[in-house]
Structure formats: structure tokens, C-alpha cells
Enzyme design. Structure first.
Site, PDB file in Angstrom:
ATOM      1  N   TYR A   1      38.725  24.706  43.493  1.00 44.48           N
ATOM      2  CA  TYR A   1      39.876  24.770  44.395  1.00 44.48           C
ATOM      3  C   TYR A   1      39.510  25.425  45.710  1.00 44.48           C
ATOM      4  CZ  TYR A   1      40.598  29.804  43.705  1.00 44.48           C
ATOM      5  OH  TYR A   1      40.449  31.172  43.716  1.00 44.48           O
TER       6      TYR A   1
ATOM      7  N   LYS B   1      33.951  28.479  43.501  1.00 44.62           N
ATOM      8  CA  LYS B   1      35.402  28.707  43.502  1.00 44.62           C
ATOM      9  C   LYS B   1      36.023  27.809  42.441  1.00 44.62           C
ATOM     10  CE  LYS B   1      38.875  29.793  47.025  1.00 44.62           C
ATOM     11  NZ  LYS B   1      39.132  31.163  46.587  1.00 44.62           N
TER      12      LYS B   1
ATOM     13  N   GLU C   1      32.816  42.736  44.983  1.00 42.77           N
ATOM     14  CA  GLU C   1      33.923  42.292  45.840  1.00 42.77           C
ATOM     15  C   GLU C   1      35.224  42.729  45.191  1.00 42.77           C
ATOM     16  OE1 GLU C   1      34.340  37.993  46.026  1.00 42.77           O
ATOM     17  OE2 GLU C   1      33.590  37.767  43.995  1.00 42.77           O
TER      18      GLU C   1
ATOM     19  N   LEU D   1      32.094  35.617  45.855  1.00 45.47           N
ATOM     20  CA  LEU D   1      32.535  34.406  46.529  1.00 45.47           C
ATOM     21  C   LEU D   1      32.125  34.538  47.997  1.00 45.47           C
ATOM     22  CD1 LEU D   1      34.248  31.790  46.032  1.00 45.47           C
ATOM     23  CD2 LEU D   1      36.017  32.954  47.328  1.00 45.47           C
TER      24      LEU D   1
END
Ligand code: PMP
Length: 281
Positions: free
Chosen positions: A30, A143, A175, A199
Site C-alpha cells: 500500500y 510497505k 523508527e 520504511l
């Protein structure tokens, strides 16, 4: 309106099968795009990341990114979206539940828009965060729809009255649950390198580019929880959060307990580069 495969339909007309592998396995990828003044922000970066995620999990993209871009822009016009986001997901398709890739399945694409105001209040005042062990898999650069660890982590933060969770692997900060993490320490901007453990945030890359234009020293090197706790400034970056300062971590104040000067400088530079006027078609 929703985009469903190649068509614009109402939400009720989106017919996703209970056999969709996104539902069973989180078998899909996505993207969340930001729209400012009716314009997709940093769209190229999102398409490149989508292509990489899809390639590495071996889901063939149903359309070229050029065609996808056309469809998403049409969706924005149809929904008269000025400020908000576009969510788009592509799953491997529907097939009776079984782990191997199905021979027949056709990828299923779905996208919609959401109106969203910019997060002015949190950007100005900052947010609080807690730290937590990062228990995700080793391809956090993809992702994919498998977001249960991120969901658990986010809820952990909320349960403690904080806004976001800062993840670390045995003391090395990676993160956050839905954003990238940056600190300022001794005048340097520091953030985890863009490898398989985080990411590769579109906002992260944009902010690093801004920092370089502003001649701020940038170090894309992993830092520790100790570095985090002794940082002068801390902030997160993300498509919906933009540049949001963190003013408290695990109940300990960051710097002076207010958004720091480097963070504010980057926020101003970010603001100046946002798309200003809608292109009318
Ligand atoms: N890390 C994670 C785990 C995220 O979910 C997100 C946002 N979706 C980000 C970082 C930030 O990425 P971007 O700037 O592309 O929104």
C-alpha cells in the site's frame, strides 16, 4: 468515490472477496499519499517505493505507475479533494486460503481519498513518545499490509497517554510505529540509515534534502537510546505528521521541552516548498 481496479465506483460497489489474500495473510502492499491544494505531494517517491514493495513481495502491479498516477489524479478531481490523503492498496488477489501464491489470482487495487486538515497544533506544540522494543520482521523497508506489530506498538503508546512509540532493536533506535525518527545532537541531524530495518519515508528523504540545502550536518547512522535521551531535539517525519516535534520521551523532557530551533527551521523550509495552487484540469 472509490477507485476499484480501473473504475470509479461508490464504496458500496467495491466488491472485495472474503478470499482476498489481503484479508487472510496481509498479502498486499500500500501507499498513503499527501494531497496539498489538490496536488499529490512527492508522488514519484511513492510510486518508486510502491514498485519496490510490489517487486520484492512478487505482486505484479496491475498498471504502470504512469497510469496509476492518472487514475489517482482523476480520483482527487472526482472527490474534489483539496487537503487530505489518498490511500491505495494492491493485494495479490482472491483465492481459496492456502499459503503458496495462487496460480490464478488477479491483483486487486483499491484506493480512496480522505479529507484531512494539516496537524498544525501538534506541529507547533510537539507530542510525547514512549520507547519500545522493535519486534517486527527484517523487511521493514517494504510497505506491506502486515501492520499488526505497528498497531500493537501505537496502542502501547496511547495506553500510556503518549502519542507515538519510538522503536529500538536492543537499544538501537529504528523508527516509530507510523513515522521516521530524527534527533538533533551537537548541531547534527541524525537518523537511522535507509536499509531493511526502516520504511524509507518519503518525508524522511524530503527533510534530509531540506537539511542539506540548509547546510545542516546530516548523519544517516544508527543511534542509541542513550543518544535519544541526551538529544537536544527530536522529531518525527511522515506523510500525515509532516515534521512533528517530540518534547517528552518516557516522561523525560527533550531539550527545553519545546520544539527546538533546528526542528522549527526545517518546518519553515518544509512549509515554503509545499504546492501552493491547484492545477485545474
Ligand atoms: N515508518 C513507518 C513504519 C510508517 O508507517 C510511515 C508512514 N506510513 C513512515 C515511516 C513515514 O513514511 P512517509 O514519510 O512515506 O509517510
Amino acid at each position: 468515490m472509490y477507485l476499484y481496479q480501473n473504475e470509479f465506483v461508490s464504496k458500496e460497489q467495491v466488491r472485495i472477496s472474503p478470499d482476498d489474500r489481503g484479508y487472510y495473510f496481509g498479502d498486499g502492499v500500500y501507499e498513503v499519499f499527501r494531497v496539498y491544494n489538490g496536488i499529490l505531494f512527492e508522488a514519484e517517491g511513492h510510486y518508486e517505493r510502491l514498485e519496490k514493495s510490489a517487486r520484492d513481495v512478487r505482486i505484479p502491479l496491475p498498471y504502470s505507475t504512469r497510469h496509476l498516477d492518472k487514475l489517482l489524479n482523476q480520483l482527487i478531481r472526482l472527490n474534489e479533494l483539496a487537503e487530505g490523503t489518498v490511500y491505495m492498496q494492491i493485494t495479490r488477489g482472491a483465492a481459496p486460503r492456502s499459503h503458496p501464491f495462487p496460480a490464478q489470482a488477479e491483483p486487486v487495487l483499491m484506493a480512496y481519498t480522505t479529507e484531512m486538515a494539516r496537524p498544525f497544533e501538534t506541529m507547533e506544540k510537539g507530542i510525547t513518545a514512549v520507547t519500545m522494543e522493535d519486534i517486527r520482521w527484517l523487511r521493514c523497508d517494504l510497505k506491506t499490509l502486515n501492520l499488526l506489530p505497528n498497531v500493537m506498538a501505537k496502542q502501547h503508546a496511547l495506553d500510556q497517554g503518549a502519542h507515538e512509540v519510538i522503536l529500538h532493536r536492543s537499544g538501537t533506535v529504528t523508527e516509530c510505529s507510523a513515522s521516521n525518527m530524527m534527533i538533533v545532537k551537537n548541531g547534527e541531524l541524525r537518523t537511522h540509515p535507509a536499509n531493511h530495518l526502516i520504511l524509507h519515508g518519503i518525508t524522511r528523504a524530503f527533510v534530509l534534502q531540506l537539511a542539506r540545502q540548509l547546510n545542516l550536518p546530516v548523519r544517516e547512522e544508527a543511534f542509541t537510546l542513550d543518544d535519544l535521551r541526551t538529544a537536544d531535539e527530536a522529531f518525527i517525519t511522515g506523510t500525515t505528521t509532516e515534521i512533528t516535534p517530540i518534547i517528552r520521551i518516557d516522561k523525560q523532557t527533550v531539550g527545553q521541552g519545546v520544539p527546538g530551533p533546528v526542528t522549527v527551521k526545517l518546518q519553515r523550509a518544509f512549509e515554503e516548498r509545499l504546492p501552493k495552487a491547484a492545477i485545474k484540469s
